[in-house]
Design a protein around this motif. Structure first.
Motif, PDB file in Angstrom:
ATOM      1  N   ALA A 318       0.814  -1.215   0.000  1.00  0.00           N
ATOM      2  CA  ALA A 318       0.000   0.000   0.000  1.00  0.00           C
ATOM      3  C   ALA A 318       0.846   1.263   0.000  1.00  0.00           C
ATOM      4  O   ALA A 318       0.466   2.272  -0.623  1.00  0.00           O
ATOM      5  N   GLN A 319       1.994   1.234   0.671  1.00  0.00           N
ATOM      6  CA  GLN A 319       2.810   2.440   0.715  1.00  0.00           C
ATOM      7  C   GLN A 319       3.472   2.759  -0.637  1.00  0.00           C
ATOM      8  O   GLN A 319       4.011   3.847  -0.821  1.00  0.00           O
ATOM      9  N   LEU A 320       3.378   1.810  -1.577  1.00  0.00           N
ATOM     10  CA  LEU A 320       3.864   2.079  -2.933  1.00  0.00           C
ATOM     11  C   LEU A 320       2.858   2.882  -3.750  1.00  0.00           C
ATOM     12  O   LEU A 320       3.187   3.382  -4.825  1.00  0.00           O
ATOM     13  N   ASP A 321       1.616   2.992  -3.240  1.00  0.00           N
ATOM     14  CA  ASP A 321       0.548   3.611  -4.032  1.00  0.00           C
ATOM     15  C   ASP A 321      -0.328   4.520  -3.174  1.00  0.00           C
ATOM     16  O   ASP A 321      -1.542   4.358  -3.128  1.00  0.00           O
ATOM     17  N   PRO A 322       0.255   5.502  -2.459  1.00  0.00           N
ATOM     18  CA  PRO A 322      -0.574   6.408  -1.658  1.00  0.00           C
ATOM     19  C   PRO A 322      -1.371   7.348  -2.558  1.00  0.00           C
ATOM     20  O   PRO A 322      -0.892   7.763  -3.611  1.00  0.00           O
ATOM     21  N   VAL A 323      -2.585   7.657  -2.143  1.00  0.00           N
ATOM     22  CA  VAL A 323      -3.481   8.492  -2.944  1.00  0.00           C
ATOM     23  C   VAL A 323      -3.734   9.790  -2.188  1.00  0.00           C
ATOM     24  O   VAL A 323      -4.234   9.784  -1.068  1.00  0.00           O
ATOM     25  N   THR A 324      -3.394  10.899  -2.815  1.00  0.00           N
ATOM     26  CA  THR A 324      -3.563  12.210  -2.175  1.00  0.00           C
ATOM     27  C   THR A 324      -4.968  12.758  -2.394  1.00  0.00           C
ATOM     28  O   THR A 324      -5.551  13.362  -1.504  1.00  0.00           O
ATOM     29  N   GLY A 325      -5.528  12.554  -3.569  1.00  0.00           N
ATOM     30  CA  GLY A 325      -6.813  13.173  -3.899  1.00  0.00           C
ATOM     31  C   GLY A 325      -7.989  12.223  -3.845  1.00  0.00           C
ATOM     32  O   GLY A 325      -8.947  12.382  -4.603  1.00  0.00           O
ATOM     33  N   ALA A 326      -7.930  11.226  -2.957  1.00  0.00           N
ATOM     34  CA  ALA A 326      -9.038  10.266  -2.891  1.00  0.00           C
ATOM     35  C   ALA A 326     -10.318  10.954  -2.427  1.00  0.00           C
ATOM     36  O   ALA A 326     -10.354  11.586  -1.372  1.00  0.00           O
ATOM     37  N   LEU A 327     -11.354  10.819  -3.217  1.00  0.00           N
ATOM     38  CA  LEU A 327     -12.629  11.455  -2.897  1.00  0.00           C
ATOM     39  C   LEU A 327     -13.424  10.568  -1.961  1.00  0.00           C
ATOM     40  O   LEU A 327     -13.478   9.345  -2.122  1.00  0.00           O
ATOM     41  N   LEU A 328     -14.054  11.178  -0.967  1.00  0.00           N
ATOM     42  CA  LEU A 328     -14.938  10.480  -0.034  1.00  0.00           C
ATOM     43  C   LEU A 328     -16.386  10.769  -0.399  1.00  0.00           C
ATOM     44  O   LEU A 328     -16.761  11.918  -0.627  1.00  0.00           O
ATOM     45  N   SER A 329     -17.177   9.722  -0.464  1.00  0.00           N
ATOM     46  CA  SER A 329     -18.627   9.864  -0.614  1.00  0.00           C
ATOM     47  C   SER A 329     -19.282   8.969   0.424  1.00  0.00           C
ATOM     48  O   SER A 329     -18.955   7.784   0.532  1.00  0.00           O
ATOM     49  N   HIS A 330     -20.168   9.516   1.223  1.00  0.00           N
ATOM     50  CA  HIS A 330     -20.758   8.817   2.370  1.00  0.00           C
ATOM     51  C   HIS A 330     -22.280   8.975   2.313  1.00  0.00           C
ATOM     52  O   HIS A 330     -22.801  10.077   2.421  1.00  0.00           O
ATOM     53  N   ARG A 331     -22.957   7.846   2.136  1.00  0.00           N
ATOM     54  CA  ARG A 331     -24.419   7.873   2.052  1.00  0.00           C
ATOM     55  C   ARG A 331     -25.032   7.120   3.222  1.00  0.00           C
ATOM     56  O   ARG A 331     -24.558   6.059   3.605  1.00  0.00           O
ATOM     57  N   VAL A 332     -26.086   7.699   3.788  1.00  0.00           N
ATOM     58  CA  VAL A 332     -26.786   7.106   4.923  1.00  0.00           C
ATOM     59  C   VAL A 332     -28.232   6.866   4.512  1.00  0.00           C
ATOM     60  O   VAL A 332     -28.877   7.753   3.954  1.00  0.00           O
ATOM     61  N   GLN A 333     -28.722   5.670   4.767  1.00  0.00           N
ATOM     62  CA  GLN A 333     -30.120   5.379   4.469  1.00  0.00           C
ATOM     63  C   GLN A 333     -30.684   4.400   5.478  1.00  0.00           C
ATOM     64  O   GLN A 333     -29.933   3.694   6.162  1.00  0.00           O
ATOM     65  N   THR A 334     -31.983   4.375   5.579  1.00  0.00           N
ATOM     66  CA  THR A 334     -32.665   3.441   6.471  1.00  0.00           C
ATOM     67  C   THR A 334     -33.222   2.286   5.658  1.00  0.00           C
ATOM     68  O   THR A 334     -33.932   2.507   4.667  1.00  0.00           O
ATOM     69  N   LEU A 335     -32.874   1.069   6.052  1.00  0.00           N
ATOM     70  CA  LEU A 335     -33.427  -0.135   5.433  1.00  0.00           C
ATOM     71  C   LEU A 335     -34.522  -0.690   6.319  1.00  0.00           C
ATOM     72  O   LEU A 335     -34.355  -0.775   7.542  1.00  0.00           O
ATOM     73  N   ASP A 336     -35.614  -1.092   5.730  1.00  0.00           N
ATOM     74  CA  ASP A 336     -36.685  -1.758   6.462  1.00  0.00           C
ATOM     75  C   ASP A 336     -36.589  -3.255   6.203  1.00  0.00           C
ATOM     76  O   ASP A 336     -36.922  -3.724   5.108  1.00  0.00           O
ATOM     77  N   LEU A 337     -36.122  -3.993   7.196  1.00  0.00           N
ATOM     78  CA  LEU A 337     -35.922  -5.428   7.041  1.00  0.00           C
ATOM     79  C   LEU A 337     -37.077  -6.194   7.685  1.00  0.00           C
ATOM     80  O   LEU A 337     -37.556  -5.820   8.759  1.00  0.00           O
ATOM     81  N   PRO A 338     -37.532  -7.281   7.048  1.00  0.00           N
ATOM     82  CA  PRO A 338     -38.617  -8.072   7.649  1.00  0.00           C
ATOM     83  C   PRO A 338     -38.124  -8.817   8.882  1.00  0.00           C
ATOM     84  O   PRO A 338     -37.014  -9.362   8.897  1.00  0.00           O
ATOM     85  N   TRP A 339     -38.952  -8.839   9.914  1.00  0.00           N
ATOM     86  CA  TRP A 339     -38.623  -9.615  11.102  1.00  0.00           C
ATOM     87  C   TRP A 339     -38.646 -11.105  10.786  1.00  0.00           C
ATOM     88  O   TRP A 339     -39.393 -11.561   9.911  1.00  0.00           O
ATOM     89  N   ARG A 340     -37.842 -11.870  11.471  1.00  0.00           N
ATOM     90  CA  ARG A 340     -37.940 -13.322  11.392  1.00  0.00           C
ATOM     91  C   ARG A 340     -39.211 -13.747  12.131  1.00  0.00           C
ATOM     92  O   ARG A 340     -39.395 -13.430  13.304  1.00  0.00           O
ATOM     93  N   ARG A 341     -40.076 -14.474  11.450  1.00  0.00           N
ATOM     94  CA  ARG A 341     -41.363 -14.852  12.036  1.00  0.00           C
ATOM     95  C   ARG A 341     -41.209 -16.066  12.941  1.00  0.00           C
ATOM     96  O   ARG A 341     -40.428 -16.973  12.678  1.00  0.00           O
ATOM     97  N   VAL A 342     -41.983 -16.071  14.014  1.00  0.00           N
ATOM     98  CA  VAL A 342     -41.940 -17.129  15.020  1.00  0.00           C
ATOM     99  C   VAL A 342     -42.866 -18.266  14.596  1.00  0.00           C
ATOM    100  O   VAL A 342     -44.064 -18.051  14.382  1.00  0.00           O
ATOM    101  N   THR A 343     -42.329 -19.476  14.470  1.00  0.00           N
ATOM    102  CA  THR A 343     -43.160 -20.635  14.136  1.00  0.00           C
ATOM    103  C   THR A 343     -43.876 -21.141  15.392  1.00  0.00           C
ATOM    104  O   THR A 343     -43.512 -20.791  16.519  1.00  0.00           O
ATOM    105  N   GLU A 344     -44.871 -21.984  15.188  1.00  0.00           N
ATOM    106  CA  GLU A 344     -45.616 -22.530  16.329  1.00  0.00           C
ATOM    107  C   GLU A 344     -44.717 -23.375  17.227  1.00  0.00           C
ATOM    108  O   GLU A 344     -44.830 -23.339  18.454  1.00  0.00           O
ATOM    109  N   LYS A 345     -43.808 -24.141  16.629  1.00  0.00           N
ATOM    110  CA  LYS A 345     -42.881 -24.942  17.442  1.00  0.00           C
ATOM    111  C   LYS A 345     -41.941 -24.049  18.235  1.00  0.00           C
ATOM    112  O   LYS A 345     -41.669 -24.304  19.422  1.00  0.00           O
ATOM    113  N   GLU A 346     -41.441 -22.995  17.591  1.00  0.00           N
ATOM    114  CA  GLU A 346     -40.561 -22.068  18.298  1.00  0.00           C
ATOM    115  C   GLU A 346     -41.290 -21.398  19.449  1.00  0.00           C
ATOM    116  O   GLU A 346     -40.725 -21.204  20.535  1.00  0.00           O
TER     117      GLU A 346
END
Length: 482
Positions: A318-346
């Protein structure tokens, strides 16, 4: 007609290419490391029984990395990433930190502050509740420690942001055999976490093991190494049963790296997708123990040796290839994930187990663990369960992709994300922002046992696949088609 989203994507592509290759952008870097070792006895998190730590065997700490991408005086994007020697980022911790940081980090968008845990099982609790109602006098409560912890996290965030300076970034990959799948499978189709492997009906280890060691390096403009972020797809659980404060294998890793590269080096610890992994072998114990004995190393020191050796391999390139102008892009979002459903046996199994422990004050953890399944089933019946809202952070830093999730995420999901990522190198950070519990694969659910049963898992394979698809989608948005 061209849609607005396509226009934005095209503009982003042109801007990215101009910034990346024309070096119009400048990356600013800051870091801080702050001690979070308690000064009193404290309950430890990560086991089904209460342990009280009387002393610190090692310090525990938090490390903050502040990143800001600028073009001239214009801020393009930013992030503060903070790794914590904790078992998990319990619900509410991130929110408390963001609230306490209000007005203290000028110019920073607090939604882009991200906490992650190393999953050491020898760190203080950050919750109270029934399990800890019998603490003796003089023992720090979860509420007290959380107040101390969140103050220190804000302190680290403020320091790292204040110390931003122009710098360079590099990335590399080494190899380190740390993660070993901890679920044994048997002839009858069942599986067991930490199951015995020297039995006639043992048939194999359930899942994949990722031995890639992904590393980021940050230098100032005079080529002094300031910070490194080390992504290990395994939780830090070598000394998990002790009753002391301990940073686990991250302590010898930090010490060895600082001995070689300067005492002021900040080491950011990122746990990759490793919900079904452990840094100990499931078989060949005698051979591994013999090798450690001949080397004169403890198990902790052996794991640290492997990580540091892999880190050095990555650094050499990595020290052979340092990057001075590396651009940062940071995105934040909310994911709605389905709950794991409870079976009758569980439901039936959890109801029976909850009844067994309900009136035993010493077994409140097990009671609440099982009762939570019964309560979940009630919300399902009422139709009020909704979805699990998860905060996803997806970042592009030069040709590196980074994504977070709050789970003890089984490695197969991480492999899918990495395999489908458009980045040159992909970093996954589990146990981030909040605490989502285990997220097992379909074959793990079929095999059963702790980490895959309903008590261990709020989100199941259906939600796991949604997480994969949405994470890959976020990566692709950061690498728009040319």
């Amino acid at each position: 007609m061209i849609s607005p989203s396509h226009v934005r994507s095209a503009l982003f592509s042109l801007f990215w290419l101009g910034s990346s290759f024309g070096h119009a952008s400048q990356l600013h870097i800051g870091a801080a490391t702050v001690d979070i070792t308690p000064d009193r006895p404290v309950p430890l998190s990560g086991q089904m029984h209460t342990r009280i730590s009387e002393k610190p065997e090692t310090p525990i700490s938090i490390t903050a990395l502040a990143l800001e991408s600028r073009e001239g005086d214009t801020v393009l994007d930013q992030a503060i990433l903070i790794s914590c020697d904790l078992v998990a980022i319990r619900d509410g911790i991130t929110q408390k930190v963001r609230e306490k940081a209000q007005g203290k980090i000028p110019g920073f968008d607090l939604t882009k502050l991200v906490l992650n845990a190393t999953h050491t099982h020898t760190a203080p609790i950050t919750t109270d509740g029934e399990k800890y109602r019998f603490l003796r006098k003089g023992v720090m409560s979860g509420e007290e420690y959380t107040a101390f912890l969140t103050d220190r996290i804000v302190e680290a965030a403020v320091q790292s942001w204040a110390q931003r300076q122009p710098g360079k970034v590099g990335w590399g990959q080494g190899q380190a055999v740390v993660a070993q799948n901890r679920r044994a499978t048997y002839a009858d189709g069942t599986a067991k976490m930490y199951g015995k492997t020297n039995l006639p009906d043992f048939r194999g280890i359930e899942g994949y093991e990722d031995h890639h060691l992904d590393v980021l390096f940050f230098w100032d403009l005079q080529d002094h190494l300031l910070v490194t972020a080390v992504n290990v797809p395994c939780p830090s659980q070598v000394v998990e049963g002790l009753s002391v404060i301990h940073a686990d294998f991250w302590d010898p890793v930090r010490r060895q790296l600082r001995e070689r590269h300067g005492e002021k080096l900040h080491v950011l610890a990122w746990t990759g997708a490793g919900g079904d992994q452990v840094p100990r072998p499931m078989f060949d114990h005698a051979a591994e123990e013999r090798m450690r004995r001949l080397r004169g190393l403890t198990q902790l020191e052996e794991i640290a040796r492997r990580i540091v050796r892999g880190w050095e391999e990555a650094y050499e390139v990595a020290q052979l290839d340092p990057v001075t102008g590396a651009l940062l892009s940071h995105r934040v979002q909310t994911l709605d994930l389905p709950w794991r459903r409870v079976t009758e046996k569980e439901l039936a199994d959890a109801t029976a187990e909850a009844a067994k422990y309900r009136d035993n004050p010493q077994e409140q953890w097990r009671y609440l663990w099982n009762q939570s399944v019964v309560d979940r089933h009630e919300t399902e019946k009422k139709g009020t369960s909704g979805t699990y809202a998860m905060e996803l952070h997806a970042l592009r830093l030069g040709e590196v992709a980074i994504a977070t999730n709050p789970f003890e995420l089984f490695t197969d999901y991480g492999v899918q994300m990495k395999a489908r990522s458009p980045a040159v190198q992909t970093f996954l950070i589990q146990l981030a922002v909040n605490s989502g519990g285990y997220l097992p694969t379909p074959r793990a659910v079929a095999g059963g046992s702790y980490s895959a049963i309903i008590q261990s898992s709020r989100i199941g394979p259906e939600g796991g696949q949604v997480l994969v698809e949405r994470t890959v989608e976020a990566f692709n948005q950061l690498w728009p088609a040319k």
